[in-house]
Design an enzyme around this catalytic site. Sequence first.
Site, PDB file in Angstrom:
ATOM      1  N   HIS A  88       0.843  -1.186   0.000  1.00 47.60           N
ATOM      2  CA  HIS A  88       0.000   0.000   0.000  1.00 47.60           C
ATOM      3  C   HIS A  88       0.884   1.243   0.000  1.00 47.60           C
ATOM      4  O   HIS A  88       1.994   1.235   0.539  1.00 47.60           O
ATOM      5  CB  HIS A  88      -0.916   0.005   1.226  1.00 47.60           C
ATOM      6  CG  HIS A  88      -1.959   1.074   1.184  1.00 47.60           C
ATOM      7  ND1 HIS A  88      -1.708   2.365   1.607  1.00 47.60           N
ATOM      8  CD2 HIS A  88      -3.238   1.052   0.744  1.00 47.60           C
ATOM      9  CE1 HIS A  88      -2.804   3.087   1.435  1.00 47.60           C
ATOM     10  NE2 HIS A  88      -3.740   2.318   0.911  1.00 47.60           N
ATOM     11  N   GLU A 136      -3.652   3.117  -7.281  1.00 53.50           N
ATOM     12  CA  GLU A 136      -4.002   4.269  -6.469  1.00 53.50           C
ATOM     13  C   GLU A 136      -2.920   5.346  -6.585  1.00 53.50           C
ATOM     14  O   GLU A 136      -1.859   5.224  -5.967  1.00 53.50           O
ATOM     15  CB  GLU A 136      -4.107   3.880  -4.993  1.00 53.50           C
ATOM     16  CG  GLU A 136      -5.241   2.959  -4.632  1.00 53.50           C
ATOM     17  CD  GLU A 136      -5.342   2.834  -3.112  1.00 53.50           C
ATOM     18  OE1 GLU A 136      -6.379   3.242  -2.573  1.00 53.50           O
ATOM     19  OE2 GLU A 136      -4.391   2.355  -2.478  1.00 53.50           O
TER      20      GLU A 136
END
Length: 217
Positions: A88, A136
């Site tokens: 992430h 993202e």
Amino acid sequence: MFVINCKNYEEIAGDNIIKFIKIAEKVSKKFNVKIAIAPPQHLIGLVSNSSIPILAQHIDVSKVGSTTGFIIPELLKKSKVKGSLINHSEHRISSDEIKKLVIKLKELKMLSIVCVKDVAEAKKYAKLNPDYIAIEPPELIGSGKAVSKERPELIKKAADAIKNATKTKLLCGAGIVSGQDVAKAKELGSKGILVASGIVKAKDWNAIMSEFAKSMV
């Protein structure tokens, strides 16, 4: 796939995570949409018996046994955790670690969701054939500006970049705050979404989860 990353938001602390999971279970059943939730790591044990998949937010390249403070995939599986986010943007790791972790999760038959910041990374890590690649752009995370609206070409290019992967599907994340954002992401080629503050920080969890789930079907 509708993945909710709870991060370490205060809204989800303590018993609130149980309420959150119960709402997600009802919404998942009502709309027949697969919802998976990644709670804060220390709360996983409270909700691992959920009827929806529970994911880790991060795992480590480490071993069962004399290791302290690491998140071990084999032990997560024994706690009924179904998989993990990997890399992430708020917890980036090396490409070597990403490769080892995707392989490990495959061996354990657990879900792997590799987070990437751009199309180049999507193409690179799709070669590992994780279950999902979640794109993202870091600058849009938590911004309230959806990647599906701000940079729609990014989703199209990412979908194209991973099309040769045998089983990898694309998730879209960053700034998704409405059902319209979800529908647009699907239209552009995403097979699901990875969201965080847009859900967790909403005043009415049931309403916003339902709005997102409805947009997926």
